[in-house]
Enzyme design. Structure first.
Site, mmCIF file in Angstrom:
data_model
loop_
_atom_site.group_PDB
_atom_site.id
_atom_site.type_symbol
_atom_site.label_atom_id
_atom_site.label_comp_id
_atom_site.label_asym_id
_atom_site.label_seq_id
_atom_site.Cartn_x
_atom_site.Cartn_y
_atom_site.Cartn_z
ATOM 1 N N ASP A 261 0.826 -1.214 0.000
ATOM 2 C CA ASP A 261 0.000 0.000 0.000
ATOM 3 C C ASP A 261 0.861 1.265 0.000
ATOM 4 O O ASP A 261 1.984 1.257 0.498
ATOM 5 C CB ASP A 261 -0.921 -0.028 1.233
ATOM 6 C CG ASP A 261 -2.086 0.942 1.099
ATOM 7 O OD1 ASP A 261 -2.371 1.391 -0.033
ATOM 8 O OD2 ASP A 261 -2.713 1.260 2.133
ATOM 9 N N ASN B 72 -11.034 -2.355 -5.209
ATOM 10 C CA ASN B 72 -10.270 -1.439 -6.069
ATOM 11 C C ASN B 72 -10.930 -1.206 -7.439
ATOM 12 O O ASN B 72 -10.621 -0.235 -8.123
ATOM 13 C CB ASN B 72 -8.820 -1.930 -6.275
ATOM 14 C CG ASN B 72 -7.948 -1.798 -5.047
ATOM 15 O OD1 ASN B 72 -7.030 -2.596 -4.836
ATOM 16 N ND2 ASN B 72 -8.203 -0.795 -4.207
HETATM 17 C C1 IPE Z 1 -5.471 -2.625 -0.079
HETATM 18 O O1 IPE Z 1 -5.115 -1.302 -0.324
HETATM 19 C C2 IPE Z 1 -5.505 -3.388 -1.360
HETATM 20 C C3 IPE Z 1 -4.206 -3.575 -2.010
HETATM 21 C C4 IPE Z 1 -3.036 -3.253 -1.526
HETATM 22 C C5 IPE Z 1 -4.263 -4.178 -3.294
HETATM 23 P P1 IPE Z 1 -6.228 -0.167 -0.452
HETATM 24 O O2 IPE Z 1 -5.487 1.106 -0.627
HETATM 25 O O3 IPE Z 1 -7.200 -0.520 -1.487
HETATM 26 O O4 IPE Z 1 -6.930 -0.253 0.970
HETATM 27 P P2 IPE Z 1 -7.831 0.802 1.746
HETATM 28 O O5 IPE Z 1 -8.882 1.249 0.802
HETATM 29 O O6 IPE Z 1 -6.922 1.935 2.133
HETATM 30 O O7 IPE Z 1 -8.328 0.062 2.928
HETATM 31 C C1 IPE Z 2 -1.598 0.300 -3.352
HETATM 32 O O1 IPE Z 2 -1.388 1.666 -3.391
HETATM 33 C C2 IPE Z 2 -1.853 -0.290 -4.713
HETATM 34 C C3 IPE Z 2 -3.250 -0.683 -4.972
HETATM 35 C C4 IPE Z 2 -4.198 -0.712 -4.099
HETATM 36 C C5 IPE Z 2 -3.576 -1.071 -6.334
HETATM 37 P P1 IPE Z 2 -2.591 2.690 -3.389
HETATM 38 O O2 IPE Z 2 -2.963 2.961 -4.810
HETATM 39 O O3 IPE Z 2 -3.678 2.238 -2.526
HETATM 40 O O4 IPE Z 2 -1.895 3.990 -2.777
HETATM 41 P P2 IPE Z 2 -2.479 4.934 -1.653
HETATM 42 O O5 IPE Z 2 -2.892 4.066 -0.520
HETATM 43 O O6 IPE Z 2 -3.619 5.679 -2.255
HETATM 44 O O7 IPE Z 2 -1.327 5.826 -1.302
HETATM 45 MG MG MG Z 3 -4.071 2.413 -0.542
#
Ligand code: IPE
Ligand code: IPE
Ligand code: MG
Length: 247
Positions: free
Chosen positions: A21, A69
């Protein structure tokens, strides 16, 4: 003594799962678009996979795209799906070099055809390796998986293949998409968020959780070493007392 030397080779977790993340925030800090962060996250995936395989970790599971997502802006979802195809294509070399078997869990039918085909190809090509198994959780969520598991078991009960009274934890685990791997001993989440976000809820019943503020695109081998060293200092009691464990 280097960080790597501090790792006890006899106490390695067999399975490490990672919630990768922080890509978006990493890009934002640099004044760039979110996809720029996702692209850099690929470098962290490569380094983590190579490091884990070299250490002797047997299973690495990476949460790459959750069911939730799909609700992100269409442009980001499309860019991520495209990045996935390119990455799998380019990184198959890394898998061969490190003898890593690729695997995927999740609702793969929801992926665009080209992404799914690229993925299936890489899975087939690397099926012969057994140094480490790397699983990408794609269009995955634990509640999706659990719902599926219930349907599958209900179906078998309906067909008379199993009796409802014989449903046990073993049968449930066998009907999960993770049935070929042991439960992760260590779950890492980057980016300073303290939540599980619908990842492996059943499987992490007794996992050690490790949270780090490091954003995923900055995650390097030292960060993995640190997480493993931290894990090795914990006492895993599984409900027992310290005295029982020390016996
Ligand atoms: C969790 O990250 C899913 C992945 C790393 C693929 P998110 O960024 O989607 O999670 P939330 O929404 O902050 O809980
Ligand atoms: C994790 O990074 C990757 C996916 C969930 C695909 P994020 O895209 O959630 O990045 P943040 O959490 O918004 O910084
Ligand atoms: Mg995230």
């Amino acid at each position: 003594m280097s960080l790597k030397d501090k790792i006890d080779k006899d106490k390695l977790p067999q399975h490490i799962a990672i919630i990768m993340d922080g890509n978006g925030r990493w890009a934002k800090q640099k004044g760039k678009l979110r996809i720029y962060g996702h692209k850099h996250g690929v470098i962290s995936v490569r380094e983590t996979a190579e490091t884990a395989a070299e250490l002797g970790i047997k299973y690495l599971t990476l949460y790459a795209f959750s069911t939730e997502n799909w609700s992100r802006p269409r442009a980001e979802v499309n860019a991520l799906m495209k990045l996935l195809v390119q990455t799998i294509h380019k990184e198959t070399k890394t898998l061969h070099e490190n003898q890593i078997r690729l695997n995927a869990i999740g609702n793969l039918d929801a992926l665009p055809g080209v992404t799914r085909r690229e993925l299936e190809e890489a899975i087939k090509e690397t099926a012969k390796y057994d140094k480490m198994s790397m699983t990408l959780a794609l269009s995955y969520s634990s509640r999706w998986e659990i719902t599926n598991m219930v349907k599958e078991i209900a179906d078998k009960v309906n067909k008379g293949e199993i009796l409802a009274e014989n449903i046990d934890q073993e049968l449930i685990a066998q009907n999960m998409v993770t049935h070929l791997m042991p439960d992760p001993e260590l779950l890492i989440r980057t980016s300073g968020e303290y939540r599980i976000s619908n990842f492996l809820l059943w499987q992490i019943a007794y996992s050690e959780l490790y949270f780090t503020p490091v954003l995923w695109p900055d995650f390097r081998k030292e960060n993995l070493y640190e997480a493993i060293i931290d894990f090795q200092q914990r006492e895993r009691r599984f409900g027992k007392t310290t005295e029982q464990i020390k016996k």
